[in-house]
Write an enzyme that holds these catalytic residues in place. Structure first.
Site, PDB file in Angstrom:
ATOM      1  N   LYS A   1       0.843  -1.193   0.000  1.00 14.04           N
ATOM      2  CA  LYS A   1       0.000   0.000   0.000  1.00 14.04           C
ATOM      3  C   LYS A   1       0.880   1.245   0.000  1.00 14.04           C
ATOM      4  O   LYS A   1       1.629   1.470   0.952  1.00 14.04           O
ATOM      5  CB  LYS A   1      -0.882   0.041   1.255  1.00 14.04           C
ATOM      6  CG  LYS A   1      -1.829   1.239   1.254  1.00 14.04           C
ATOM      7  CD  LYS A   1      -2.339   1.594   2.636  1.00 14.04           C
ATOM      8  CE  LYS A   1      -1.484   2.603   3.339  1.00 14.04           C
ATOM      9  NZ  LYS A   1      -1.492   3.947   2.756  1.00 14.04           N
TER      10      LYS A   1
ATOM     11  N   GLU B   1      11.927  15.354  13.791  1.00 16.48           N
ATOM     12  CA  GLU B   1      11.941  15.399  12.334  1.00 16.48           C
ATOM     13  C   GLU B   1      11.018  16.521  11.839  1.00 16.48           C
ATOM     14  O   GLU B   1       9.847  16.563  12.195  1.00 16.48           O
ATOM     15  CB  GLU B   1      11.449  14.054  11.800  1.00 16.48           C
ATOM     16  CG  GLU B   1      12.077  13.674  10.502  1.00 16.48           C
ATOM     17  CD  GLU B   1      11.651  12.298  10.029  1.00 16.48           C
ATOM     18  OE1 GLU B   1      12.248  11.824   9.073  1.00 16.48           O
ATOM     19  OE2 GLU B   1      10.725  11.712  10.607  1.00 16.48           O
TER      20      GLU B   1
ATOM     21  N   GLU C   1      11.729   1.022   8.457  1.00 20.31           N
ATOM     22  CA  GLU C   1      12.607   2.133   8.053  1.00 20.31           C
ATOM     23  C   GLU C   1      11.885   3.401   8.436  1.00 20.31           C
ATOM     24  O   GLU C   1      10.898   3.775   7.812  1.00 20.31           O
ATOM     25  CB  GLU C   1      12.875   2.063   6.542  1.00 20.31           C
ATOM     26  CG  GLU C   1      14.186   2.732   6.158  1.00 20.31           C
ATOM     27  CD  GLU C   1      14.059   4.220   5.946  1.00 20.31           C
ATOM     28  OE1 GLU C   1      14.121   4.963   6.948  1.00 20.31           O
ATOM     29  OE2 GLU C   1      13.903   4.639   4.799  1.00 20.31           O
TER      30      GLU C   1
HETATM   31  P1  NDP Z   1       3.241   8.122   8.099  1.00 19.63           P
HETATM   32  O1  NDP Z   1       4.165   7.314   8.898  1.00 19.63           O
HETATM   33  O2  NDP Z   1       1.914   8.477   8.664  1.00 19.63           O
HETATM   34  O3  NDP Z   1       2.978   7.424   6.669  1.00 19.63           O
HETATM   35  C1  NDP Z   1       3.767   6.410   6.082  1.00 19.63           C
HETATM   36  C2  NDP Z   1       2.855   5.290   5.572  1.00 19.63           C
HETATM   37  O4  NDP Z   1       2.190   4.669   6.672  1.00 19.63           O
HETATM   38  C3  NDP Z   1       1.737   5.789   4.654  1.00 19.63           C
HETATM   39  O5  NDP Z   1       1.495   4.840   3.644  1.00 19.63           O
HETATM   40  C4  NDP Z   1       0.566   5.858   5.599  1.00 19.63           C
HETATM   41  O6  NDP Z   1      -0.673   5.772   4.959  1.00 19.63           O
HETATM   42  C5  NDP Z   1       0.795   4.640   6.447  1.00 19.63           C
HETATM   43  N1  NDP Z   1       0.072   4.655   7.710  1.00 19.63           N
HETATM   44  C6  NDP Z   1      -0.314   5.722   8.442  1.00 19.63           C
HETATM   45  N2  NDP Z   1      -0.989   5.308   9.551  1.00 19.63           N
HETATM   46  C7  NDP Z   1      -1.044   3.956   9.489  1.00 19.63           C
HETATM   47  C8  NDP Z   1      -1.628   2.955  10.318  1.00 19.63           C
HETATM   48  N3  NDP Z   1      -2.288   3.254  11.443  1.00 19.63           N
HETATM   49  N4  NDP Z   1      -1.499   1.665   9.942  1.00 19.63           N
HETATM   50  C9  NDP Z   1      -0.850   1.324   8.832  1.00 19.63           C
HETATM   51  N5  NDP Z   1      -0.288   2.235   7.986  1.00 19.63           N
HETATM   52  C10 NDP Z   1      -0.369   3.539   8.319  1.00 19.63           C
HETATM   53  O7  NDP Z   1       3.926   9.409   7.684  1.00 19.63           O
HETATM   54  P2  NDP Z   1       3.175  10.725   7.217  1.00 19.63           P
HETATM   55  O8  NDP Z   1       2.870  10.523   5.790  1.00 19.63           O
HETATM   56  O9  NDP Z   1       2.026  11.124   8.066  1.00 19.63           O
HETATM   57  O10 NDP Z   1       4.294  11.743   7.478  1.00 19.63           O
HETATM   58  C11 NDP Z   1       4.529  12.144   8.830  1.00 19.63           C
HETATM   59  C12 NDP Z   1       5.968  12.079   9.125  1.00 19.63           C
HETATM   60  O11 NDP Z   1       6.522  10.798   8.868  1.00 19.63           O
HETATM   61  C13 NDP Z   1       6.779  12.986   8.260  1.00 19.63           C
HETATM   62  O12 NDP Z   1       6.691  14.317   8.638  1.00 19.63           O
HETATM   63  C14 NDP Z   1       8.128  12.396   8.488  1.00 19.63           C
HETATM   64  O13 NDP Z   1       8.562  12.821   9.750  1.00 19.63           O
HETATM   65  C15 NDP Z   1       7.871  10.922   8.522  1.00 19.63           C
HETATM   66  N6  NDP Z   1       8.127  10.250   7.257  1.00 19.63           N
HETATM   67  C16 NDP Z   1       9.297   9.545   7.139  1.00 19.63           C
HETATM   68  C17 NDP Z   1       9.602   8.914   5.978  1.00 19.63           C
HETATM   69  C18 NDP Z   1      10.866   8.151   5.816  1.00 19.63           C
HETATM   70  O14 NDP Z   1      11.244   7.835   4.687  1.00 19.63           O
HETATM   71  N7  NDP Z   1      11.560   7.778   6.864  1.00 19.63           N
HETATM   72  C19 NDP Z   1       8.719   8.987   4.828  1.00 19.63           C
HETATM   73  C20 NDP Z   1       7.482   9.700   5.068  1.00 19.63           C
HETATM   74  C21 NDP Z   1       7.215  10.298   6.248  1.00 19.63           C
HETATM   75  P3  NDP Z   1      -1.525   7.081   4.591  1.00 19.63           P
HETATM   76  O15 NDP Z   1      -0.598   8.209   4.469  1.00 19.63           O
HETATM   77  O16 NDP Z   1      -2.152   6.665   3.329  1.00 19.63           O
HETATM   78  O17 NDP Z   1      -2.507   7.256   5.714  1.00 19.63           O
END
Ligand code: NDP
Length: 495
Positions: free
Chosen positions: A174, A383, A249
């Protein structure tokens, strides 16, 4: 691409039956695409398809799997420009970055795993006990449930899918709900190249709905996640219920250490590029510059000047250096963090605001350099995931390395010095999955990427990723043919 369908399950493109989702171009706020999310029932169908495909795919020869991946590589190469355009439209990243980094990096990763599929690492078969021959089988695990983030949608999907299927697993992935397009194009490429049905399955929708349906399933053998530390910990809790294997990660807060003997111009260029790449939405981005006090003023004035020259603009314009953030929500989060830092006594030497004029309708934020922040403050510890660099002075090498390690994160770091001993000492003492010397950001398919501490565990890319996506079986065969083995004495005594 045809955008009529929003999932790919068992070799068939379809649509979900959950709530409607929109994909927004963050440079304009305009809707790019709408789709219906996949709920528990579609996720269950995807997991069933992946389970059904597992025996044949895991039983295929490495050469057969490799051929399927090479075909995918050729197809993706042909789609490069379409992929770059789609990536830019859903993330707002500059087309130059999508063309020169996201897409070629992803395509190269597919080529790497097409080759690596035929080269699983292992120990030599040998008589480690004089009475037995021991050998190692490295086996696929089963269905991998994977969740990827929005910052590099295609690249993150490739990092998750390729090592998993190269090793013989099948996968349900996903992407983030705001960036599904290029992952669906990847599914189309799988389909066109004749990848067996059910090996790669893509579902779409919000994390709490679609993501949790994957992670909570008792029928997946492993969860592989890239995203925030908060969600990663939540997912770890869900995976623990079924005892599912995990690869996480998570976030980063990379330090950028400039020693007093550093090439200052190189460090200034490096800091600006490494803090602004992908509008700072990069888990390895330089976020905390620790600079020897004797070079601090020159460093911050150089960085501020160079940051101010970065051209914000329309993402599709090849001259644009920095686009908007991925969403207005993310832009507002970044702005609020900078505001809190300033209220706490820090200063923005440049940036610190959203631009006006033509860019006011997009989720833009100016490149920002923060000084006078406390080491323990939020802007230094947490972050930001935006185009923001905080700079702090230090007085001794020991202090610099202690400050570099002084956050919960441990994903990446860099040390800037012309002294080889200092460089080696920094590489040894900084707790991070990657330490660069006199550079910051480059990655390569052959080398691992992954974190320490709160940045997670397990590796993406490289053959190290096979440690995550395979399980090792020890086969120990008796060589003696004896009825009473030597070790039976522990049970039967000397009879
Ligand atoms: P998230 O951790 O919320 O999102 C990453 C993935 O997890 C998305 O596909 C999201 O889905 C999914 N996700 C969110 N909640 C759940 C859940 N309860 N169960 C299963 N999957 C879930 O990151 P955000 O997009 O909200 O970004 C917030 C922060 O995360 C950023 O500001 C940054 O700090 C960090 N981040 C770090 C990354 C990295 O590469 N290390 C990449 C992206 C974000 P969906 O968004 O569709 O709800």
């Amino acid at each position: 691409m045809s955008l009529e369908t929003s999932n790919y399950i068992g070799g068939t493109h379809g649509t979900g039956t959950g709530p409607e989702q929109t994909v927004i171009d963050p440079s304009t706020g305009q809707t790019v695409w709408t789709y219906t999310a996949d709920d528990e029932s579609t996720v269950a169908a995807a997991i069933s398809a992946a389970r059904a495909a597992f025996p044949e795919w895991s039983g295929a020869t490495p050469a057969e799997r490799s051929a399927a991946l090479y075909a995918l590589h050729t197809e993706l190469e042909a789609m490069a420009e379409d992929l770059a355009q789609a990536e830019t439209s859903q993330t707002g990243k500059p087309i130059r970055l999508a063309r020169e980094f996201d897409v070629p990096g992803s395509v190269d990763n597919v080529a790497f795993f097409a080759g690596a599929a035929r080269h699983l690492p292992g120990h030599a078969t040998a008589e480690y006990s004089g009475d037995h021959t021991s050998s190692i089988r490295r086996e696929a695990i089963g269905v991998v449930g994977s969740i990827s983030p929005w910052n590099y949608p295609l690249q993150m999907a490739v990092w998750k899918i390729l090592p998993a299927i190269a090793a013989g697993n099948t996968i349900v992935l996903k992407p983030a709900e705001v960036t599904p397009l290029t992952t669906l194009m990847l599914a189309q490429a799988c389909d066109r190249t004749g990848m067996p049905a059910g090996v790669v399955n893509i579902v779409n929708g919000p994390g709490p709905l679609t993501g949790e349906a994957i992670v909570s399933s008792p029928h997946i053998a492993m969860t592989s996640f890239t995203g925030s530390t908060t969600v990663g910990r939540h997912i770890a809790g869900l995976a623990a219920v079924n005892g599912t294997r995990l690869h996480l990660e998570l976030g980063g807060k990379a330090p950028f250490v400039v020693f007093d003997d550093a090439d200052l111009d190189a460090a200034i260029h490096g800091a600006v590029a490494a803090s602004l790449i992908n509008t700072g939405q990069d888990c390895t981005a330089a976020t905390r510059a620790y600079v020897h006090r004797s070079r601090f003023d020159d460093f911050v004035s150089g960085v501020a000047e160079l940051m101010a020259s970065v051209r914000l603009g329309v993402p599709t314009d090849p001259d644009t250096d920095q686009g908007p953030l991925v969403s207005f929500r993310q832009r507002d989060k970044v702005a609020a963090m900078v505001e809190r830092a300033v209220q706490a006594g820090a200063r923005a030497l440049t940036g610190g605001r959203a631009p006006g004029g033509d860019l006011a309708t997009g989720a833009y934020y100016e490149p920002t350099l923060i000084v006078d922040a406390e080491q323990k403050s939020e802007i230094v510890q947490d972050e930001v995931f935006g185009p923001v660099l905080a700079a702090l002075p230090f007085d001794s090498d020991d202090e610099a390395l202690e400050l570099a390690n002084d956050t919960p994160f441990g994903l990446a770091a860099s040390a800037w010095t012309t002294n080889v001993f200092r460089a080696q000492e920094a590489a040894r003492r900084i707790s991070a999955g990657t330490v660069w010397i006199n550079d910051h950001i480059p990655i390569i398919s052959e080398m691992p990427h992954g974190g320490m501490k709160a940045s997670g565990y397990g590796k993406d890319m490289s053959t190290y990723s096979f440690e995550e996506y395979t399980q090792v079986k020890h086969v120990m065969a008796d060589l003696t043919g004896a009825t009473a083995k030597e070790w039976h004495r522990t049970i039967f005594g000397l009879r």
